[in-house]
Design a protein around this motif. Sequence first.
Motif, short mmCIF file in Angstrom:
data_model
loop_
_atom_site.label_atom_id
_atom_site.label_comp_id
_atom_site.label_asym_id
_atom_site.label_seq_id
_atom_site.Cartn_x
_atom_site.Cartn_y
_atom_site.Cartn_z
N ALA A 174 3.99 2.44 -5.79
CA ALA A 174 3.03 1.36 -6.05
C ALA A 174 1.78 1.91 -6.72
CB ALA A 174 2.68 0.65 -4.75
N MET A 175 1.29 3.04 -6.26
CA MET A 175 0.10 3.64 -6.85
C MET A 175 0.37 4.09 -8.28
SD MET A 175 -3.06 4.19 -6.49
CE MET A 175 -3.17 3.67 -4.82
N LEU B 210 6.00 8.46 2.23
CA LEU B 210 5.03 7.71 1.44
C LEU B 210 5.59 7.29 0.08
CD1 LEU B 210 1.85 9.82 2.22
CD2 LEU B 210 2.54 7.66 3.25
N GLU B 211 6.90 7.27 -0.06
CA GLU B 211 7.49 6.97 -1.35
C GLU B 211 7.08 5.58 -1.85
OE1 GLU B 211 11.78 6.71 -3.65
OE2 GLU B 211 11.73 7.09 -1.50
N GLY B 212 7.09 4.59 -0.99
CA GLY B 212 6.70 3.24 -1.40
C GLY B 212 5.26 3.19 -1.90
N ALA C 93 -0.58 0.83 -15.12
CA ALA C 93 -1.07 -0.43 -15.69
C ALA C 93 -2.53 -0.33 -16.10
CB ALA C 93 -0.88 -1.55 -14.67
N VAL C 94 -3.36 0.30 -15.26
CA VAL C 94 -4.78 0.47 -15.59
C VAL C 94 -4.92 1.37 -16.82
CG1 VAL C 94 -6.96 1.48 -14.80
CG2 VAL C 94 -5.63 0.02 -13.27
N ASP C 95 -4.11 2.40 -16.89
CA ASP C 95 -4.18 3.30 -18.04
C ASP C 95 -3.84 2.56 -19.33
OD1 ASP C 95 -4.43 5.92 -19.29
OD2 ASP C 95 -2.25 5.82 -19.55
#
Length: 67
Positions: free
Chosen positions: A42-43, A36-38, A49-51
């Motif tokens: 991305a998360m 799940l590295e990708g 960015a939201v922070d």
Amino acid sequence: MTKRNFLHARLALCVVSAAVLTGCASAGPGVENDPLEGYNRAMFRFNDAVDRAVVKPVAQGYDSIAP
């Protein structure tokens, strides 16, 4: 020591204990098996960015008006 201080001390002890115990959890040197590295990268970019765009300015604004 009041009951509230005792609860804070107990909570702090639990947090520190959890950090110490999980700090050594690793698969060993050279093991890179993260399917799940990708998604994780991305998360992380999305959350960062939201922070920076929303959460930090709101928190700073609140901090400037709240006592």
